[in-house]
Design an enzyme around this catalytic site. Sequence first.
Site, PDB file in Angstrom:
ATOM      1  N   SER A 134       0.880  -1.170   0.000  1.00 38.17           N
ATOM      2  CA  SER A 134       0.000   0.000   0.000  1.00 38.17           C
ATOM      3  C   SER A 134       0.911   1.211   0.000  1.00 38.17           C
ATOM      4  O   SER A 134       2.109   1.103   0.282  1.00 38.17           O
ATOM      5  CB  SER A 134      -0.850   0.004   1.277  1.00 38.17           C
ATOM      6  OG  SER A 134      -1.454   1.257   1.483  1.00 38.17           O
TER       7      SER A 134
ATOM      8  N   TYR B 132      -1.734  -1.157  10.161  1.00 40.46           N
ATOM      9  CA  TYR B 132      -1.717  -1.150   8.690  1.00 40.46           C
ATOM     10  C   TYR B 132      -0.349  -0.658   8.208  1.00 40.46           C
ATOM     11  O   TYR B 132       0.293  -1.299   7.368  1.00 40.46           O
ATOM     12  CB  TYR B 132      -2.852  -0.264   8.159  1.00 40.46           C
ATOM     13  CG  TYR B 132      -3.199  -0.527   6.703  1.00 40.46           C
ATOM     14  CD1 TYR B 132      -3.780  -1.729   6.312  1.00 40.46           C
ATOM     15  CD2 TYR B 132      -2.932   0.422   5.717  1.00 40.46           C
ATOM     16  CE1 TYR B 132      -4.093  -1.980   4.986  1.00 40.46           C
ATOM     17  CE2 TYR B 132      -3.244   0.183   4.386  1.00 40.46           C
ATOM     18  CZ  TYR B 132      -3.823  -1.018   4.024  1.00 40.46           C
ATOM     19  OH  TYR B 132      -4.124  -1.266   2.700  1.00 40.46           O
TER      20      TYR B 132
HETATM   21  P1  NAD Z   1     -11.313  -6.034  -0.265  1.00 39.56           P
HETATM   22  O1  NAD Z   1     -11.822  -6.129   1.137  1.00 39.56           O
HETATM   23  O2  NAD Z   1     -12.268  -5.578  -1.308  1.00 39.56           O
HETATM   24  O3  NAD Z   1     -10.665  -7.420  -0.709  1.00 39.56           O
HETATM   25  C1  NAD Z   1      -9.845  -8.155   0.170  1.00 39.56           C
HETATM   26  C2  NAD Z   1     -10.194  -9.628   0.064  1.00 39.56           C
HETATM   27  O4  NAD Z   1      -9.326 -10.344   0.955  1.00 39.56           O
HETATM   28  C3  NAD Z   1     -11.642  -9.931   0.515  1.00 39.56           C
HETATM   29  O5  NAD Z   1     -12.295 -10.710  -0.467  1.00 39.56           O
HETATM   30  C4  NAD Z   1     -11.466 -10.710   1.813  1.00 39.56           C
HETATM   31  O6  NAD Z   1     -12.469 -11.699   2.019  1.00 39.56           O
HETATM   32  C5  NAD Z   1     -10.100 -11.341   1.605  1.00 39.56           C
HETATM   33  N1  NAD Z   1      -9.464 -11.723   2.873  1.00 39.56           N
HETATM   34  C6  NAD Z   1      -9.476 -11.058   4.055  1.00 39.56           C
HETATM   35  N2  NAD Z   1      -8.811 -11.763   4.983  1.00 39.56           N
HETATM   36  C7  NAD Z   1      -8.376 -12.899   4.377  1.00 39.56           C
HETATM   37  C8  NAD Z   1      -7.636 -14.019   4.816  1.00 39.56           C
HETATM   38  N3  NAD Z   1      -7.225 -14.130   6.097  1.00 39.56           N
HETATM   39  N4  NAD Z   1      -7.349 -14.985   3.938  1.00 39.56           N
HETATM   40  C9  NAD Z   1      -7.780 -14.903   2.644  1.00 39.56           C
HETATM   41  N5  NAD Z   1      -8.503 -13.867   2.179  1.00 39.56           N
HETATM   42  C10 NAD Z   1      -8.794 -12.881   3.039  1.00 39.56           C
HETATM   43  O7  NAD Z   1     -10.059  -5.045  -0.186  1.00 39.56           O
HETATM   44  P2  NAD Z   1      -8.979  -4.593  -1.278  1.00 39.56           P
HETATM   45  O8  NAD Z   1      -8.850  -3.137  -1.130  1.00 39.56           O
HETATM   46  O9  NAD Z   1      -9.230  -5.184  -2.582  1.00 39.56           O
HETATM   47  O10 NAD Z   1      -7.664  -5.233  -0.612  1.00 39.56           O
HETATM   48  C11 NAD Z   1      -6.735  -6.028  -1.325  1.00 39.56           C
HETATM   49  C12 NAD Z   1      -5.341  -5.609  -0.906  1.00 39.56           C
HETATM   50  O11 NAD Z   1      -5.089  -4.285  -1.367  1.00 39.56           O
HETATM   51  C13 NAD Z   1      -5.108  -5.567   0.601  1.00 39.56           C
HETATM   52  O12 NAD Z   1      -3.835  -6.121   0.889  1.00 39.56           O
HETATM   53  C14 NAD Z   1      -5.128  -4.092   0.909  1.00 39.56           C
HETATM   54  O13 NAD Z   1      -4.407  -3.774   2.074  1.00 39.56           O
HETATM   55  C15 NAD Z   1      -4.498  -3.535  -0.338  1.00 39.56           C
HETATM   56  N6  NAD Z   1      -4.714  -2.113  -0.608  1.00 39.56           N
HETATM   57  C16 NAD Z   1      -5.972  -1.628  -0.779  1.00 39.56           C
HETATM   58  C17 NAD Z   1      -6.139  -0.282  -1.069  1.00 39.56           C
HETATM   59  C18 NAD Z   1      -7.503   0.327  -1.294  1.00 39.56           C
HETATM   60  O14 NAD Z   1      -7.627   1.561  -1.298  1.00 39.56           O
HETATM   61  N7  NAD Z   1      -8.529  -0.464  -1.507  1.00 39.56           N
HETATM   62  C19 NAD Z   1      -5.024   0.578  -1.150  1.00 39.56           C
HETATM   63  C20 NAD Z   1      -3.762   0.040  -0.952  1.00 39.56           C
HETATM   64  C21 NAD Z   1      -3.612  -1.309  -0.691  1.00 39.56           C
END
Ligand code: NAD
Length: 278
Positions: free
Chosen positions: A143, A156
């Site tokens: 991130s 985080y």
């Molecule tokens: P999201 O919640 O839409 O998707 C995350 C997915 O991970 C979900 O389907 C959830 O069920 C799954 N998950 C959660 N815990 C889990 C576990 N223990 N084992 C397996 N699956 C699990 O969120 P997202 O934003 O798509 O997140 C994906 C990645 O992107 C994360 O690592 C997040 O930190 C990172 N990220 C997101 C953003 C943002 O703005 N959305 C920005 C930077 C980084």
Amino acid sequence: MSSQTGQVAVITGAASGIGRGLAEEAARRGMRLVLADLDAPGLDRLCDALRANATEVVSRVTDVGQLAQVEALRDCAVESFGGVDLLFNNAGVIQTGYSWEISQSQWQRMLDVNLNGVIHGIRSFLPLLLRQGRAGHVINTASLAGLLNSPLLAPYNVTKQAVVALSETLHYELALLDAPIAVSVICPGPVASAIMDSNQHSDAAGDGLSQLLDGRIRHGMSPAELAALVFDAIDAKRFWVLPHKDFKAALQRRVRSILEETNPQFRMPDAEGRDHVS
Ligand code: NAD
């Protein structure tokens, strides 16, 4: 290695948001997919949609915080498709609140999913990728918080910076071995996803930040746009993937403050990453 038809991509956290966007882009490129998530119905819905477009896909309900389940995911990929070309360690959750008010179990959940999840992916899949003796690519979703700290996001920030450190170390180690396996680390700002649903109730300040983040994420970059940028980086074997360029000014300021040994100052950036002095 450039992304090619028939390659096998393993994606954790595939049922929603960024993971789902990566799965759809990989499918568009003709890859065979191994999708993992805790959310079984979400995985089923995605698999149905992908199969309707003739994508070869298997899924496995996996908690990335449990090493044995990630090893089982690797075995499932080998049994289904004979090997793995791309590994996306993507699953993640978020927690807001003052560092000292976040409970031990909330800290532990963040360490288990965001950090141990990636460690388990590397420990389970790297021996396989090395043994295969062909090109491969490991892509870790960190991130912007992996590069810039904000208040009220301690677990985080901590886990995402650890993912950046682990990714960079892995990149050096594979270069030492002259292994044909590339590494990329994705450091996005806001991307439209359901991640704020994973935030557990915290103190009042944490809940205020949660509302602010919620709005920014809802209006963030689309997962499809992000996925296209990630696959461009994979094709170019580029390590750093920073999709939100406007945040670079804040990053430069942070590095300058370290080099000049001046105290860090936090300024809340706007939705595009511009803070008020850049
Ligand atoms: P999201 O919640 O839409 O998707 C995350 C997915 O991970 C979900 O389907 C959830 O069920 C799954 N998950 C959660 N815990 C889990 C576990 N223990 N084992 C397996 N699956 C699990 O969120 P997202 O934003 O798509 O997140 C994906 C990645 O992107 C994360 O690592 C997040 O930190 C990172 N990220 C997101 C953003 C943002 O703005 N959305 C920005 C930077 C980084």
